[in-house]
Design a protein around this motif. Structure first.
Motif, mmCIF file in Angstrom:
data_model
loop_
_atom_site.group_PDB
_atom_site.id
_atom_site.type_symbol
_atom_site.label_atom_id
_atom_site.label_comp_id
_atom_site.label_asym_id
_atom_site.label_seq_id
_atom_site.Cartn_x
_atom_site.Cartn_y
_atom_site.Cartn_z
ATOM 1 N N PHE A 237 0.809 -1.217 0.000
ATOM 2 C CA PHE A 237 0.000 0.000 0.000
ATOM 3 C C PHE A 237 0.846 1.271 0.000
ATOM 4 C CE2 PHE A 237 -2.496 -3.288 2.269
ATOM 5 C CZ PHE A 237 -3.552 -3.407 1.368
ATOM 6 N N SER A 238 2.122 1.118 -0.247
ATOM 7 C CA SER A 238 3.034 2.253 -0.219
ATOM 8 C C SER A 238 3.108 2.935 -1.577
ATOM 9 C CB SER A 238 4.438 1.801 0.193
ATOM 10 O OG SER A 238 4.421 1.165 1.437
ATOM 11 N N GLN A 239 3.551 4.177 -1.551
ATOM 12 C CA GLN A 239 3.849 4.882 -2.790
ATOM 13 C C GLN A 239 5.017 4.196 -3.486
ATOM 14 O OE1 GLN A 239 2.094 7.600 -4.015
ATOM 15 N NE2 GLN A 239 0.692 7.186 -2.298
ATOM 16 N N LYS A 240 5.217 4.489 -4.748
ATOM 17 C CA LYS A 240 6.310 3.890 -5.500
ATOM 18 C C LYS A 240 7.656 4.249 -4.878
ATOM 19 C CE LYS A 240 3.922 3.946 -9.978
ATOM 20 N NZ LYS A 240 3.957 4.472 -11.369
ATOM 21 N N ASP A 241 8.606 3.328 -5.010
ATOM 22 C CA ASP A 241 9.976 3.601 -4.591
ATOM 23 C C ASP A 241 10.709 4.329 -5.712
ATOM 24 O OD1 ASP A 241 9.855 2.275 -2.062
ATOM 25 O OD2 ASP A 241 10.043 0.344 -3.080
ATOM 26 N N VAL A 242 11.939 4.731 -5.425
ATOM 27 C CA VAL A 242 12.777 5.307 -6.461
ATOM 28 C C VAL A 242 13.027 4.237 -7.527
ATOM 29 C CG1 VAL A 242 14.927 4.649 -5.299
ATOM 30 C CG2 VAL A 242 14.916 6.576 -6.894
ATOM 31 N N ALA A 243 13.111 4.657 -8.770
ATOM 32 C CA ALA A 243 13.389 3.712 -9.857
ATOM 33 C C ALA A 243 14.808 3.174 -9.716
ATOM 34 C CB ALA A 243 13.219 4.409 -11.200
ATOM 35 N N GLN A 244 14.917 1.852 -9.677
ATOM 36 C CA GLN A 244 16.216 1.219 -9.501
ATOM 37 C C GLN A 244 16.167 -0.177 -10.098
ATOM 38 O OE1 GLN A 244 19.001 2.355 -8.652
ATOM 39 N NE2 GLN A 244 20.261 0.882 -7.540
ATOM 40 N N CYS A 245 17.151 -0.504 -10.891
ATOM 41 C CA CYS A 245 17.254 -1.835 -11.508
ATOM 42 C C CYS A 245 15.999 -2.174 -12.308
ATOM 43 C CB CYS A 245 17.521 -2.891 -10.436
ATOM 44 S SG CYS A 245 19.074 -2.646 -9.542
ATOM 45 N N GLY A 246 15.440 -1.186 -12.983
ATOM 46 C CA GLY A 246 14.311 -1.407 -13.869
ATOM 47 C C GLY A 246 12.971 -1.559 -13.184
ATOM 48 N N SER A 247 12.861 -1.180 -11.917
ATOM 49 C CA SER A 247 11.608 -1.317 -11.182
ATOM 50 C C SER A 247 11.383 -0.115 -10.274
ATOM 51 C CB SER A 247 11.642 -2.596 -10.340
ATOM 52 O OG SER A 247 10.485 -2.701 -9.522
ATOM 53 N N ASP A 248 10.099 0.149 -9.973
ATOM 54 C CA ASP A 248 9.787 1.215 -9.020
ATOM 55 C C ASP A 248 9.392 0.629 -7.662
ATOM 56 O OD1 ASP A 248 7.219 0.238 -9.445
ATOM 57 O OD2 ASP A 248 6.542 1.975 -10.603
ATOM 58 N N ARG A 249 9.735 -0.617 -7.435
ATOM 59 C CA ARG A 249 9.532 -1.269 -6.147
ATOM 60 C C ARG A 249 10.837 -1.966 -5.748
ATOM 61 N NH1 ARG A 249 6.919 0.517 -2.972
ATOM 62 N NH2 ARG A 249 4.810 0.121 -3.694
ATOM 63 N N LEU A 250 11.472 -1.453 -4.708
ATOM 64 C CA LEU A 250 12.734 -2.016 -4.252
ATOM 65 C C LEU A 250 12.503 -3.370 -3.572
ATOM 66 C CD1 LEU A 250 14.299 1.215 -2.685
ATOM 67 C CD2 LEU A 250 14.866 0.171 -4.901
ATOM 68 N N PRO A 251 13.488 -4.240 -3.613
ATOM 69 C CA PRO A 251 13.332 -5.555 -2.973
ATOM 70 C C PRO A 251 13.326 -5.448 -1.454
ATOM 71 C CG PRO A 251 15.582 -5.268 -3.746
ATOM 72 C CD PRO A 251 14.806 -4.105 -4.275
ATOM 73 N N MET A 252 12.630 -6.349 -0.803
ATOM 74 C CA MET A 252 12.651 -6.434 0.649
ATOM 75 C C MET A 252 14.042 -6.862 1.122
ATOM 76 S SD MET A 252 9.667 -5.705 2.074
ATOM 77 C CE MET A 252 9.628 -6.646 3.606
ATOM 78 N N GLU A 253 14.366 -6.472 2.324
ATOM 79 C CA GLU A 253 15.696 -6.758 2.874
ATOM 80 C C GLU A 253 15.980 -8.260 2.928
ATOM 81 O OE1 GLU A 253 16.084 -2.995 5.963
ATOM 82 O OE2 GLU A 253 14.787 -4.695 6.467
#
Length: 297
Positions: A237-253
């Motif tokens: 439910f979060s806003q988009k992440d910064v664009a990184q590695c071709g995605s706007d959703r960063l991987p979970m830790e």
């Protein structure tokens, strides 16, 4: 030759800064001591201020330190009836008889000013924690709690480090096991990268939550470690992440640290609620450290 050596020494100290160092596993825990030594070896003016004993899982608890009536963990200090103390032969090593956050507070406000002619800390670090601080663990972690305090309440850029390989060890364990040395080297490398990127080191009210993978197999070699920009909480439910590695959703830790290949998760955390920071603040960190981050396979 003498001139060349002097120049090399001067160049090597250009990025040396004042660092306050805390943790939640106790001032005499080996992971913390190894990291302290690595920061000193890198030229940083580092002061350790950590709990007299293991205070893991105490989050952002804070209470004035009380007199110490028993020995510190691993018999690293004698009963003194004092609320704070230090290693007299190495006075940069300090204990506070209270919580991790309190240790960070005392380190910033009471202990470190005498070392730095009342100049403030330029960076706060915590850990490496013995064990992970991933997702829900973040909210209960004293390692994270102390870093968040530095960022939010004292406006000092802060980094919380955690290592997935567990097992507490005394400060005087010999020989020093590979896991402690590797974590110290990798954590110090990230600190140096943040410092080299220049001030302001991090956006205001931001901390970095860093989890290092298990020290096993090829990951017993610090040079094999690679850093990946990640996020703390689920992004449903979060806003988009910064664009990184071709995605706007960063991987979970946990995805990062669980991927084969010695990947270190670096999450840009919001010091106001210990969740993932906004995309604009992620972008600042990404851009400052753009040469450091890699993509997962």
């Amino acid at each position: 030759m003498r001139t060349q050596l002097l120049l090399a020494a001067l160049l090597g100290s250009v990025n040396a800064i004042r660092i306050i160092h805390a943790n939640d596993d106790g001032w005499a825990e080996l992971y913390t001591r190894s990291f302290h030594e690595a920061l000193l070896a890198a030229g940083h003016d580092t002061v350790l201020s950590a709990p007299a004993e293991n205070k893991s899982g105490t989050g952002s608890s804070d209470a004035e330190p009380s007199p110490r009536t028993t020995a510190c963990q691993y018999n690293s200090c004698a009963p003194s009836n004092a609320p704070i103390g230090r290693n007299e032969s190495s006075p940069r090593l300090n204990w506070v008889n209270s919580f991790p956050l309190t240790s960070m507070r005392y380190g910033i406000d009471v202990i470190s000013p005498s070392f730095w002619n009342n100049e403030p800390a330029e960076l706060a670090v915590s850990g490496p924690n013995v064990g992970s601080n991933l997702y829900a663990q973040v909210h209960f972690s004293g390692t994270v709690g102390s870093a968040v305090f530095a960022s939010k309440e004292r406006k000092i850029p802060a980094i919380a480090f955690s290592g997935l390989t567990g097992g507490t060890l005394a400060w005087n364990t010999t020989p020093v096991p590979t896991r402690s040395l590797v974590y110290a080297q990798v954590a110090s490398k990230l600190v140096d990268a943040v410092v080299a990127a220049g001030k302001p080191y991090l956006p205001e009210d931001v901390f970095l939550n860093v989890n290092l993978p298990k020290v096993e197999g090829e990951c017993t070699d610090a040079s094999k470690y690679k850093f990946v920009l990640s996020r703390i909480n689920l992004g449903v439910f979060s806003q988009k992440d910064v664009a990184q590695c071709g995605s706007d959703r960063l991987p979970m830790e946990a995805v990062v640290t669980g991927t084969k290949g010695c990947y270190v998760s670096v999450s840009v955390g919001d010091a106001n609620d210990k969740t993932t920071a906004s995309a604009d603040k992620q972008k600042i960190v990404r851009d400052k450290l753009q040469g450091l981050f890699t993509c997962l396979p």
